[in-house]
Design an enzyme around this catalytic site. Sequence first.
Site, PDB file in Angstrom:
ATOM      1  N   ASP A  77       0.877  -1.164   0.000  1.00 47.42           N
ATOM      2  CA  ASP A  77       0.000   0.000   0.000  1.00 47.42           C
ATOM      3  C   ASP A  77       0.918   1.218   0.000  1.00 47.42           C
ATOM      4  O   ASP A  77       2.143   1.100   0.186  1.00 47.42           O
ATOM      5  CB  ASP A  77      -0.892  -0.043   1.242  1.00 47.42           C
ATOM      6  CG  ASP A  77      -1.823   1.144   1.332  1.00 47.42           C
ATOM      7  OD1 ASP A  77      -2.287   1.621   0.278  1.00 47.42           O
ATOM      8  OD2 ASP A  77      -2.087   1.610   2.463  1.00 47.42           O
ATOM      9  N   ASP A  79      -0.095   4.964   1.405  1.00 48.73           N
ATOM     10  CA  ASP A  79      -0.230   5.823   2.590  1.00 48.73           C
ATOM     11  C   ASP A  79      -0.063   5.021   3.868  1.00 48.73           C
ATOM     12  O   ASP A  79      -0.729   4.005   4.089  1.00 48.73           O
ATOM     13  CB  ASP A  79      -1.599   6.511   2.588  1.00 48.73           C
ATOM     14  CG  ASP A  79      -1.745   7.466   1.414  1.00 48.73           C
ATOM     15  OD1 ASP A  79      -0.931   8.393   1.304  1.00 48.73           O
ATOM     16  OD2 ASP A  79      -2.668   7.260   0.595  1.00 48.73           O
TER      17      ASP A  79
END
Length: 524
Positions: A77, A79
């Site tokens: 991922d 963030d």
Amino acid sequence: LSCWGLRRHLEPRGDTDLSSCPGSHSGKMEEMLFFLTSPLSLLLDLLPPGVCNLLNPAAIYANNEISLADVEIYGFDYDYTLAQYSNLLHSMIFNTARDILIEQFKYPEGLGKYDYIPGFAIRGLHYDVQKSLLMKIDAFHYVQLGTAYRGLKPVPDEEVIELYGGTQHIPLYQMSDFYGKGPSLKQFMDIFSLPEMTLLSSVIDYFITHGIEFDQVHLYKDISDAIRDVHVKGVMYKWIEKDMEQYILHGDEIYAVLNRLVNHKKKLFLITNSPFSFVDKGMKHMVGKNWRDLFDMVIVQADKPNFFTDRRKPFRKLDDKGSLQWDKINQLEKGKIYKEGNLFDFLRLTGWRGSKVLYFGDHLYSDLADLMLRHGWRTGAIVPELETEIRIINTEQYMHSLTWQQALTGLLERMQMYQDAESKQVLLEWMKERQEIRSLTKNLFNPQFGSIFRTFHNPTYFSRRLVRFSDIYMASISCLLNYDVNFTFYPRRTPLQHEAPLWMDQLCTGCMKTPFLEEMVHIR
């Protein structure tokens, strides 16, 4: 220790006449005094020098055995996984969402006096929309008393119990579903939700303080919409892009992690909900202008968790400027950028299936749950709070408090059979002191809600999900640098309740046997 209210019990006077003590004819007081004099010396003996620095905040912790030698493909991922953000971002989100409430939703201007309160909330809390209660719930669906807040003020334990029909238990049908949402309860699992919880509490505090009646459902939706606008309308992205040095942490370590994996012939991919322009600028800041050369695949605006479950959205290709292309996607090409799509097409086009894939994310539901339970990928949870919590666990104050709490627990269990007046008084004092130490230990982590991993003794609901949805967990992705790329993580065999003859409290109370067997004979 900061709490030694029972020290007088631990140091009986030399002139004590045991024959004059109530119940001494049966030897009860002699046994009680034996247990009373044991814990202090054993407590000190059981905490040798250096014990308070045993846990490493930069370590990786395993819920399930996993060998990195078997992992061929690493997914990430963006963030709070590759990009770690400073806490300054939370203040900006809070302030902007607060102003949206005032200017667009026409909330009272007096809310402008409220500022973000760092450390007020913790991740993993539940919010009861109808009751306006923000609270911590354990793995067994019980509210941890002392951690229920309406607005910025705690709700008395008696009121919490009354609100839930005379119990601390939250029925299963009210609890969050697979993705942290329920008919009346919302669980805040995202790190970005910290300013949302604080804003929610601040607005409720304003209305209660000023005697203003409000609709709980509308208030919750308005605040959720205001927070969402900060993200969806790109306001947050602009702040970060404008000053990456201030907002993005540990960027140089991300390049080291990715580069080492590529050098060991591992394939890398990125799946994020953030837009390409934002990810591109952040990755250039952390890794360099050629960051895309490290990745076999980059997927932006993926709409997780729907990306993992919805087969309907096809992939779309973006050009180097981020503009959408119209052509049908029949293969996923290295170095290209794709938008939306779904995991089923991803698996079909790449063939990357099962335990040879390890995916890292910070959101237990949106990033990890589907991948582990439905697709058999290995998963790694990024838990930034872990670093701070381990540093607290490593303190002498925590170790002493926890050990003494365990000792008192063992004493209460062992000595509860004595029901004469003096024994009952001692037991009551022990229970009071145990509760004081439990509160003290909770406050070491967070004065309002305590640790994100534990209630007083049970795992939290968050912790339960962490164990269920992640093979390994760590404070940041840079922790991978501390391990060889072929390292095998072995979870420790922690004892189940029936497997633990030598718990700390049993050591401290001198109880080295299965408790109560002799007493049970008499009861039966």
